[in-house]
Write a protein that holds these residues in place. Structure first.
Motif, PDB file in Angstrom:
ATOM      1  N   SER A 168       2.344   1.860  -3.198  1.00 17.11           N
ATOM      2  CA  SER A 168       1.424   2.212  -4.790  1.00 17.11           C
ATOM      3  C   SER A 168       1.092   3.950  -3.903  1.00 17.11           C
ATOM      4  O   SER A 168       1.277   4.189  -4.780  1.00 17.11           O
ATOM      5  N   TRP A 169       0.800   4.213  -3.091  1.00 17.60           N
ATOM      6  CA  TRP A 169       1.123   5.481  -2.825  1.00 17.60           C
ATOM      7  C   TRP A 169       1.920   6.285  -3.329  1.00 17.60           C
ATOM      8  O   TRP A 169       1.941   7.174  -3.861  1.00 17.60           O
ATOM      9  N   LYS A 205       1.062  -1.326  -0.634  1.00 15.91           N
ATOM     10  CA  LYS A 205       0.130   0.288   0.016  1.00 15.91           C
ATOM     11  C   LYS A 205       1.165   1.471   0.089  1.00 15.91           C
ATOM     12  O   LYS A 205       0.338   2.242  -0.560  1.00 15.91           O
ATOM     13  N   GLU A 247       1.743   6.673  -6.531  1.00 19.03           N
ATOM     14  CA  GLU A 247       1.172   7.416  -7.240  1.00 19.03           C
ATOM     15  C   GLU A 247       1.153   8.804  -7.368  1.00 19.03           C
ATOM     16  O   GLU A 247       0.472   9.789  -7.665  1.00 19.03           O
ATOM     17  N   LYS A 248       1.621   9.416  -6.363  1.00 16.01           N
ATOM     18  CA  LYS A 248       2.271  10.757  -5.661  1.00 16.01           C
ATOM     19  C   LYS A 248       3.197  10.812  -6.332  1.00 16.01           C
ATOM     20  O   LYS A 248       3.510  12.169  -7.211  1.00 16.01           O
TER      21      LYS A 248
END
Length: 172
Positions: free
Chosen positions: A117-118, A114, A121-122
């Protein structure tokens, strides 16, 4: 108006009388207690008169350690014993550095994925923002601008290549 003044004057007079009475009583009580202390004339306590530090507990009287005849060392030992009692040894829970943060538990694979992936994305959002910032427009803006400002092609083949100025424009 005169009723109000008479009321306030009576009230202030009664208040002054009430305040004067307890002062007189407390003065007489203080003078009696001073007389009893003077008549007893207790000798100052010394280190030999003090109880053993290990025997002190919650019910012990620590006032005697503040006598002028008691050494600083014994007084400090008594205070140390006093403040180690459960009554005074209370943690408030606001100390951020009380816990041992050197041994952090390992994260599970689910949490790690998690977080990755975060972070991805950023990074993608930042790259898109950078691309938009460099060009100044979004893709839609660029398409609408290219549609409205199409450059017409001109045919310059029929123009004469001769220059009216000749070689004069080349001199500096």
């Amino acid at each position: 108006m005169s009723d109000n003044q008479s009321f306030f004057s009576r009230w202030s007079q009664r208040k002054a009388e009430q305040q004067a009475e307890p002062i007189e009583e407390s003065q007489t009580e203080a003078s009696l207690s001073e007389e009893t202390v003077d008549t007893e004339e207790l000798p100052p306590l010394t280190d030999e008169d003090m109880p053993d530090i290990e025997s002190l507990d919650n019910d012990s009287n620590f006032e005697q350690f503040f006598s002028p005849g008691v050494s600083e060392e014994l007084r400090n030992l008594a205070l140390r014993k006093l403040f180690r009692l459960p009554e005074f040894n209370i943690r408030d829970g606001l100390n951020d550095y009380d816990e041992d943060f050197s041994k952090m538990p390992a994260l599970t694979q689910e949490v790690v994925s998690k977080l990755r992936s975060w972070a991805d994305e950023k990074i993608e959002e930042a790259e898109e923002g950078f691309k938009e910032g460099v060009s100044g427009e979004t893709e839609e803006d660029q398409e609408s601008i290219s549609d409205t400002t199409k450059v017409e092609s001109h045919d310059f083949s029929d123009l004469d290549d001769s220059d009216d100025l000749g070689d004069a424009d080349l001199e500096c």
